[in-house]
Design an enzyme around this catalytic site. Structure first.
Site, short mmCIF file in Angstrom:
data_model
loop_
_atom_site.label_atom_id
_atom_site.label_comp_id
_atom_site.label_asym_id
_atom_site.label_seq_id
_atom_site.Cartn_x
_atom_site.Cartn_y
_atom_site.Cartn_z
N HIS A 124 0.85 -1.20 0.00
CA HIS A 124 0.00 0.00 0.00
C HIS A 124 0.88 1.24 0.00
O HIS A 124 1.97 1.25 0.57
CB HIS A 124 -0.91 0.02 1.23
CG HIS A 124 -1.92 -1.05 1.23
ND1 HIS A 124 -3.07 -0.98 0.47
CD2 HIS A 124 -1.97 -2.24 1.88
CE1 HIS A 124 -3.78 -2.08 0.66
NE2 HIS A 124 -3.13 -2.86 1.51
N ALA A 126 5.18 -24.58 6.88
CA ALA A 126 3.88 -24.03 7.25
C ALA A 126 3.97 -22.54 7.57
O ALA A 126 4.96 -22.06 8.12
CB ALA A 126 3.34 -24.78 8.47
#
Length: 188
Positions: free
Chosen positions: A91, A130
């Site tokens: 952003h 993970a």
């Protein structure tokens, strides 16, 4: 015994829903190789038209892949542990008088370039553990391993073992001689 059966049966609708939609999602990709395992309805994938996945790679359920303004390229035979996150953009946070969510793609362009979005490349034969997060502008070299829970903010060479927050090089998988032999065997 009966409870275990009901628990396993409860997983079937989600799996079948993914099986039904996977061919449509695969055709929507920029490129999708042969034998790609994909759980699109059990994942959060944005910018599918900028996503390329090579032969034999596996995108598990729970994956988050955001490649809306920059591409994400996943090589051949890449495996992900549960819940990987790949984000090719960022952003713009420096505009005064404007909410960050209201910044347009055009406003992210400065001097003809968009410094807020950058491609992610995951080369062939990479394994991520993970809950790995890979951020914009990163290239993960072929044959690398990324430890569970790592946040990858910079690129790494082939055959790296990577881990941490932010991720750093822990060690190389092979010596230069072993790499040459490994690649010779893979290509023979």
């Amino acid at each position: 015994m009966l409870i275990r059966l009901f628990r396993q049966l409860s997983l079937v609708p989600s799996f079948l829903w993914d099986v039904l939609w996977a061919p449509i999602w695969k055709r929507s990709m920029k490129h999708c190789g042969k034998g790609v395992y994909l759980r699109p309805m059990s994942s959060d994938i944005k910018g599918i038209e900028n996503l390329s996945v090579g032969d034999g790679s596996s995108i598990p359920k729970g994956s988050i892949i955001y490649c809306t303004e920059a591409s994400c390229t996943i090589g051949k035979k890449v495996i992900f542990g549960p819940h990987p996150t790949i984000i090719t953009g960022d952003h713009r946070i420096d505009l005064i008088g404007k909410y960050m969510i209201d910044v347009t793609v055009e406003e992210k362009t400065v001097d003809g370039k968009n410094p807020y979005d950058a491609p992610v490349v995951i080369e062939d034969d990479v394994w991520t553990g993970a809950n790995v997060t890979i951020l914009k502008g990163v290239t993960i070299g072929r044959g690398s391993v990324i430890a569970a829970g790592s946040v990858v903010t910079k690129s790494f060479p082939p055959y790296s073992i990577i881990g941490g927050v932010p991720a750093r090089l822990i060690k190389m998988r092979f010596t230069p001689e072993q790499i040459a032999e490994h690649e010779r065997l893979l290509n023979s």
